[in-house]
Design an enzyme around this catalytic site. Structure first.
Site, PDB file in Angstrom:
ATOM      1  N   HIS A 154      -1.076   6.308  -1.279  1.00 24.90           N
ATOM      2  CA  HIS A 154      -0.256   5.193  -1.358  1.00 24.90           C
ATOM      3  C   HIS A 154      -0.921   3.698  -1.555  1.00 24.90           C
ATOM      4  O   HIS A 154      -2.008   3.921  -1.192  1.00 24.90           O
ATOM      5  CB  HIS A 154       0.635   5.210  -0.025  1.00 24.90           C
ATOM      6  N   HIS A 155      -0.243   2.839  -1.831  1.00 23.34           N
ATOM      7  CA  HIS A 155      -0.769   1.471  -1.861  1.00 23.34           C
ATOM      8  C   HIS A 155      -1.328   1.188  -0.222  1.00 23.34           C
ATOM      9  O   HIS A 155      -0.797   1.764   0.829  1.00 23.34           O
ATOM     10  CB  HIS A 155       0.200   0.614  -2.165  1.00 23.34           C
ATOM     11  N   LYS A 206       1.271   0.105   3.031  1.00 23.38           N
ATOM     12  CA  LYS A 206       1.981   1.021   3.576  1.00 23.38           C
ATOM     13  C   LYS A 206       1.867   1.026   5.021  1.00 23.38           C
ATOM     14  O   LYS A 206       0.774   1.454   5.335  1.00 23.38           O
ATOM     15  CB  LYS A 206       2.001   2.498   3.023  1.00 23.38           C
ATOM     16  N   ARG A 209       9.711  -5.056  -0.974  1.00 21.80           N
ATOM     17  CA  ARG A 209       9.925  -4.478  -2.342  1.00 21.80           C
ATOM     18  C   ARG A 209      10.875  -3.469  -2.768  1.00 21.80           C
ATOM     19  O   ARG A 209      11.539  -3.599  -3.953  1.00 21.80           O
ATOM     20  CB  ARG A 209       8.393  -3.983  -2.765  1.00 21.80           C
ATOM     21  N   PRO A 263      13.466  10.765   2.473  1.00 23.60           N
ATOM     22  CA  PRO A 263      12.010  10.280   2.600  1.00 23.60           C
ATOM     23  C   PRO A 263      11.595   9.775   1.328  1.00 23.60           C
ATOM     24  O   PRO A 263      10.833   8.835   1.367  1.00 23.60           O
ATOM     25  CB  PRO A 263      11.162  11.596   3.124  1.00 23.60           C
ATOM     26  N   ASN A 264      12.285  10.476   0.189  1.00 25.18           N
ATOM     27  CA  ASN A 264      11.925   9.848  -1.163  1.00 25.18           C
ATOM     28  C   ASN A 264      13.060   9.947  -2.118  1.00 25.18           C
ATOM     29  O   ASN A 264      13.811  11.092  -2.111  1.00 25.18           O
ATOM     30  CB  ASN A 264      10.611  10.528  -1.721  1.00 25.18           C
TER      31      ASN A 264
END
Length: 262
Positions: A152-153, A156, A11, A123-124
């Site tokens: 999170h979803h 992950k 994604r 990391p982000n």
């Protein structure tokens, strides 16, 4: 800037590939993902193969393509090897995969210095997330007691998230070790208090419908401070990825954390 996107069938990798393709200053030089060999993503592979050369192996792509940078959103177990391959090839790595150990970062930093090449591991890449981490580090100078809840979803793979780990590191750098709560506290259920990083408890939530969210909750006698960040869509990371690509050539060595280029 000629850019290879690694992990393009995922994604984040797919979103990055679209961003690079549509950005006036970038050229999509190639795409890499071991999943192309599985054969169950043929439609996606066909779509992208019309836009750039497609490879199952990053090392092969680096050997055959002319590239300035690699944006890597591959699986955590591949991140260290891929970053190392980029540095050895003299190509800037822009890495959004988490899971690097301190030993990994030390080895990669040494290699980047020897090769005189810069790279960024973040990391982000969401600017709001980076600011949340910076604010949390500053608040830790005044509020010693804190817990992190990251949400999170449910697809992950890693827990806690790289963002939560980085936030905890920044808090630790500003406050040091601090054991909070009752000294005789006991868990009646193992894991109830979450992970423990130098006294900072980290709780991971995994649910369908979520994307990427984090709450840093500080507490002190008579008051509290909540810092929350939400990424509702993967497009939220693309500004940071583009910024990293634009600035990586101006930096020196391996940089861990997007806050260092803001």
């Amino acid at each position: 800037m000629k850019v290879i996107v690694s992990g393009f069938l995922g994604r984040m990798g797919s979103t990055s590939a679209h961003m690079v393709q549509n950005h006036a200053d970038f050229e999509l030089a190639g795409l890499v993902d071991p999943a192309i060999e599985a054969g169950d993503l043929a439609d996606q592979v066909a779509f992208w193969s019309d836009r750039a050369p497609v490879f199952a192996n990053l090392e092969t792509a680096l050997n055959q393509l002319e590239a300035d940078a690699v944006v890597d959103f591959s699986q955590p177990q591949s991140a260290f090897i891929n970053t190392k391959l980029c540095l050895q090839a003299g190509v800037h790595p822009i890495v959004g995969t988490s899971g690097f150990t301190d030993a990994d970062l030390a080895e990669l930093s040494k290699l980047a210095k020897n090769k005189q090449i810069s790279g960024i591991i973040a990391p982000n890449f969401a600017i709001s997330s980076v600011l949340m981490q910076v604010f949390a580090g500053q608040a830790a100078k005044y509020f010693k007691d804190v817990e992190i809840i990251e949400l999170h979803h449910d697809q992950k793979l890693d827990a806690p998230s790289g963002t939560a780990e980085k936030t905890a590191r920044l808090i630790y750098e500003n406050r040091g070790d601090h054991q909070q709560g009752h000294p005789e506290e006991k868990e009646s259920m193992a894991g109830a208090r979450g992970a423990n990083y130098h006294g900072i408890h980290i709780h991971s939530v995994r649910l369908p419908g979520l994307n990427s969210h984090q709450v840093v909750q500080f507490g002190a006698p008579g008051e509290g401070l909540t810092i929350r960040q939400d990424s509702y869509d993967r497009e939220s990371y693309m500004h940071g990825v583009a910024l990293a690509l634009e600035k990586v050539g101006q930096e020196t060595g391996l940089i861990y954390g997007l806050e260092h280029i803001l």
